[in-house]
Design a protein around this motif. Structure first.
Motif, PDB file in Angstrom:
ATOM      1  N   ILE A  66      27.557  49.420  46.757  1.00 43.17           N
ATOM      2  CA  ILE A  66      27.883  48.223  45.973  1.00 43.17           C
ATOM      3  C   ILE A  66      26.619  47.378  45.775  1.00 43.17           C
ATOM      4  O   ILE A  66      26.366  46.877  44.677  1.00 43.17           O
ATOM      5  CB  ILE A  66      29.002  47.417  46.650  1.00 43.17           C
ATOM      6  N   ARG A  70      24.842  46.436  42.257  1.00 41.50           N
ATOM      7  CA  ARG A  70      24.450  45.061  41.918  1.00 41.50           C
ATOM      8  C   ARG A  70      22.976  44.998  41.529  1.00 41.50           C
ATOM      9  O   ARG A  70      22.616  44.430  40.511  1.00 41.50           O
ATOM     10  CB  ARG A  70      24.736  44.147  43.108  1.00 41.50           C
ATOM     11  N   ALA A  83      32.953  45.291  37.724  1.00 42.56           N
ATOM     12  CA  ALA A  83      33.341  45.628  39.095  1.00 42.56           C
ATOM     13  C   ALA A  83      34.718  45.032  39.379  1.00 42.56           C
ATOM     14  O   ALA A  83      35.013  43.906  38.980  1.00 42.56           O
ATOM     15  CB  ALA A  83      32.316  45.083  40.086  1.00 42.56           C
ATOM     16  N   LYS A  85      38.016  44.926  42.479  1.00 41.19           N
ATOM     17  CA  LYS A  85      38.511  45.187  43.833  1.00 41.19           C
ATOM     18  C   LYS A  85      40.017  45.353  43.723  1.00 41.19           C
ATOM     19  O   LYS A  85      40.696  44.548  43.076  1.00 41.19           O
ATOM     20  CB  LYS A  85      38.165  44.012  44.752  1.00 41.19           C
ATOM     21  N   TYR A  99      35.303  41.176  39.351  1.00 42.58           N
ATOM     22  CA  TYR A  99      34.102  40.464  39.769  1.00 42.58           C
ATOM     23  C   TYR A  99      33.140  40.419  38.588  1.00 42.58           C
ATOM     24  O   TYR A  99      32.756  41.464  38.071  1.00 42.58           O
ATOM     25  CB  TYR A  99      33.378  41.197  40.906  1.00 42.58           C
ATOM     26  N   LEU A 104      29.885  38.908  42.029  1.00 43.13           N
ATOM     27  CA  LEU A 104      29.615  40.026  42.943  1.00 43.13           C
ATOM     28  C   LEU A 104      28.335  39.753  43.724  1.00 43.13           C
ATOM     29  O   LEU A 104      28.295  39.899  44.945  1.00 43.13           O
ATOM     30  CB  LEU A 104      29.505  41.337  42.166  1.00 43.13           C
ATOM     31  N   SER A 107      29.006  36.989  46.256  1.00 44.65           N
ATOM     32  CA  SER A 107      29.820  37.473  47.373  1.00 44.65           C
ATOM     33  C   SER A 107      29.002  38.317  48.338  1.00 44.65           C
ATOM     34  O   SER A 107      29.133  38.183  49.555  1.00 44.65           O
ATOM     35  CB  SER A 107      31.011  38.284  46.846  1.00 44.65           C
ATOM     36  N   VAL A 114      33.689  42.540  49.839  1.00 43.04           N
ATOM     37  CA  VAL A 114      33.926  42.944  48.455  1.00 43.04           C
ATOM     38  C   VAL A 114      34.472  44.356  48.347  1.00 43.04           C
ATOM     39  O   VAL A 114      34.759  44.821  47.249  1.00 43.04           O
ATOM     40  CB  VAL A 114      32.632  42.821  47.599  1.00 43.04           C
TER      41      VAL A 114
END
Length: 115
Positions: A66, A70, A83, A85, A99, A104, A107, A114
């Motif tokens: 992740i 990003r 993205a 969840k 997100y 994202l 977070s 996440v």
């Protein structure tokens, strides 16, 4: 002659090419890759997907993956990546939470879960 990671990237790129103008589902993309290559991996597969007009649906529970997404996205692919969840409610209903790339990033930086 190649390690598992090299075989997997060739397999992913071949699958993206085979799905030209279509969609590809990839489950747990980070399996077989070292955490240090995740940003570059994402750059390569997103670029291949753009070139082949292939929509990717990718799952992962791996925070390094992740973070790599990003990093790759904030640098080069802001307009191409979303993205989400998925969580089950107490009633057993599946809910999707979107997100933005900024949320994202926030977070991850604040160590908010996440995955």
């Amino acid at each position: 002659m190649m390690g598992d990671g090299a075989r997997k990237i060739v397999s992913l790129l071949t699958a993206i090419y085979d799905c030209k103008d279509g969609a590809l589902l990839v489950d747990e993309i980070s399996n077989g890759f070292h955490h240090s290559v995740m940003t570059d991996l994402w750059k390569v597969i997103i670029n291949a997907a753009i070139r082949n007009n292939t929509q990717l649906f990718v799952t992962t529970h791996d925070l390094d993956s992740i973070k790599g997404l990003r990093n790759a996205t904030l640098e080069d692919f802001k307009d191409y990546v979303s993205a989400f969840k998925l969580l089950k409610t107490q009633d057993g209903e599946l809910k999707s939470f979107h997100y933005s790339l900024e949320s994202l990033d926030y977070s991850i930086n604040q160590e908010i879960e996440v995955r």
